[in-house]
Scaffold this motif. Structure first.
Motif, short mmCIF file in Angstrom:
data_model
loop_
_atom_site.label_atom_id
_atom_site.label_comp_id
_atom_site.label_asym_id
_atom_site.label_seq_id
_atom_site.Cartn_x
_atom_site.Cartn_y
_atom_site.Cartn_z
N SER A 36 6.03 2.24 -20.03
CA SER A 36 5.98 0.77 -19.96
C SER A 36 6.14 0.27 -18.53
O SER A 36 5.47 -0.69 -18.13
N GLN A 37 6.99 0.92 -17.73
CA GLN A 37 7.11 0.52 -16.32
C GLN A 37 5.78 0.71 -15.60
O GLN A 37 5.34 -0.17 -14.85
N GLN A 38 5.15 1.86 -15.82
CA GLN A 38 3.87 2.12 -15.16
C GLN A 38 2.80 1.15 -15.64
O GLN A 38 1.97 0.70 -14.84
N ALA A 39 2.83 0.79 -16.91
CA ALA A 39 1.85 -0.16 -17.44
C ALA A 39 1.99 -1.52 -16.75
O ALA A 39 0.99 -2.18 -16.41
N VAL A 40 3.22 -1.93 -16.50
CA VAL A 40 3.45 -3.22 -15.83
C VAL A 40 2.99 -3.14 -14.38
O VAL A 40 2.33 -4.07 -13.88
N LEU A 41 3.32 -2.05 -13.69
CA LEU A 41 2.87 -1.90 -12.29
C LEU A 41 1.35 -1.86 -12.21
O LEU A 41 0.76 -2.50 -11.33
N TYR A 81 5.76 -3.04 -3.91
CA TYR A 81 5.60 -2.99 -2.45
C TYR A 81 6.13 -1.67 -1.91
O TYR A 81 5.45 -1.00 -1.12
N GLU A 82 7.32 -1.28 -2.33
CA GLU A 82 7.91 -0.03 -1.86
C GLU A 82 7.00 1.16 -2.16
O GLU A 82 6.75 2.00 -1.30
N GLU A 83 6.49 1.20 -3.38
CA GLU A 83 5.62 2.30 -3.80
C GLU A 83 4.31 2.30 -3.01
O GLU A 83 3.84 3.34 -2.54
N SER A 84 3.71 1.13 -2.84
CA SER A 84 2.44 1.04 -2.12
C SER A 84 2.62 1.37 -0.64
O SER A 84 1.80 2.10 -0.06
N PHE A 85 3.68 0.86 -0.03
CA PHE A 85 3.94 1.14 1.38
C PHE A 85 4.19 2.63 1.58
O PHE A 85 3.68 3.23 2.53
N PHE A 123 -2.23 -6.01 -1.99
CA PHE A 123 -0.87 -6.37 -2.35
C PHE A 123 0.03 -6.33 -1.12
O PHE A 123 0.83 -7.25 -0.91
N LEU A 124 -0.07 -5.30 -0.30
CA LEU A 124 0.77 -5.21 0.90
C LEU A 124 0.53 -6.40 1.83
O LEU A 124 1.49 -6.94 2.40
N TYR A 125 -0.72 -6.80 1.98
CA TYR A 125 -1.02 -7.95 2.84
C TYR A 125 -0.62 -9.28 2.20
O TYR A 125 -0.20 -10.20 2.89
N ALA A 126 -0.71 -9.36 0.88
CA ALA A 126 -0.44 -10.63 0.19
C ALA A 126 1.05 -10.88 -0.01
O ALA A 126 1.47 -12.03 -0.10
N GLU A 127 1.85 -9.84 -0.08
CA GLU A 127 3.26 -9.99 -0.44
C GLU A 127 4.21 -9.32 0.56
O GLU A 127 5.11 -8.58 0.16
N PRO A 128 4.08 -9.58 1.85
CA PRO A 128 4.95 -8.89 2.82
C PRO A 128 6.43 -9.23 2.65
O PRO A 128 7.28 -8.43 3.02
N LEU A 129 6.73 -10.37 2.10
CA LEU A 129 8.14 -10.74 1.93
C LEU A 129 8.78 -10.03 0.74
O LEU A 129 9.99 -10.15 0.52
N SER A 130 7.99 -9.28 -0.02
CA SER A 130 8.52 -8.49 -1.13
C SER A 130 9.22 -7.23 -0.64
O SER A 130 9.93 -6.59 -1.39
#
Length: 180
Positions: A5-10, A54-58, A98-105
């Motif tokens: 379920s966590q992966q489905a949400v991500l 963000y953490e995962e993508s970065f 996502f990284l560009y759109a949400e840097p404050l995350s």
């Protein structure tokens, strides 16, 4: 390891970003099939979800760049990091958006820890003089600036990253090449 379920949400959040749709709790529940209570249970809030994403993508982005450290001399490494970054963006447009759109995350401490191998490599090369000295905060906005701008244009559909690869790598190397 993430639950199903966590992966489905991500995955749902990434899909919404990729489609340019708002990432709301209701959109996440509709897209993932996970209840809003489950989203709050796993992530605490929408902001908590964004922090994890963000953490995962970065981390994936930096992991794609780090192997360039083994390429040899400073120029090969710097150019290699820039090229690997562009390749990662091309292969992962949803995460890059996502990284560009949400840097404050981003949690600054987590981001700093993830970036540590790259920062350490640059600090060592500055000390030995194989790259120009500059403050480490400049790595992302100044040194990688040409790569970031080209990536942003690519993500907007207005730029061919394949055509720009060598020019970008030259510009990134030019930002840190020793003077003289």
């Amino acid at each position: 390891m993430r639950s199903r379920s966590q992966q489905a949400v991500l995955d749902a959040a990434l899909a919404l970003v990729e489609e340019g749709l708002p990432v709301t709790i209701s959109a996440l529940t509709a897209r993932s099939g996970v209840s809003n209570g489950s989203i709050y249970h796993h992530f605490g809030s929408r902001d908590g979800l964004f922090a994890v994403l963000y953490e995962e993508s970065f981390a994936r982005c930096i992991a794609a760049m780090v192997p360039a450290i083994e390429l040899g001399d400073a120029e090969k490494v710097v150019r290699g990091m820039a090229l690997r970054y562009l390749d990662w963006v091309a292969a992962n447009p949803g995460r890059a958006r996502f990284l560009y759109a949400e840097p404050l995350s981003a949690d600054p401490a987590v981001k700093l820890a993830t970036f540590a191998p790259v920062a350490a490599w640059f600090a060592e090369r500055m000390e030995e003089g194989s790259v120009r000295g500059f403050p480490l905060w400049a790595l992302d906005p100044v040194v990688m600036g040409p790569a970031h701008e080209c990536a942003r244009r690519f993500l907007l559909g207005a730029f061919d990253l394949a055509e720009a690869r060598d020019v970008v790598a030259d510009a990134v190397w030019g930002a840190v090449a020793p003077l003289g």
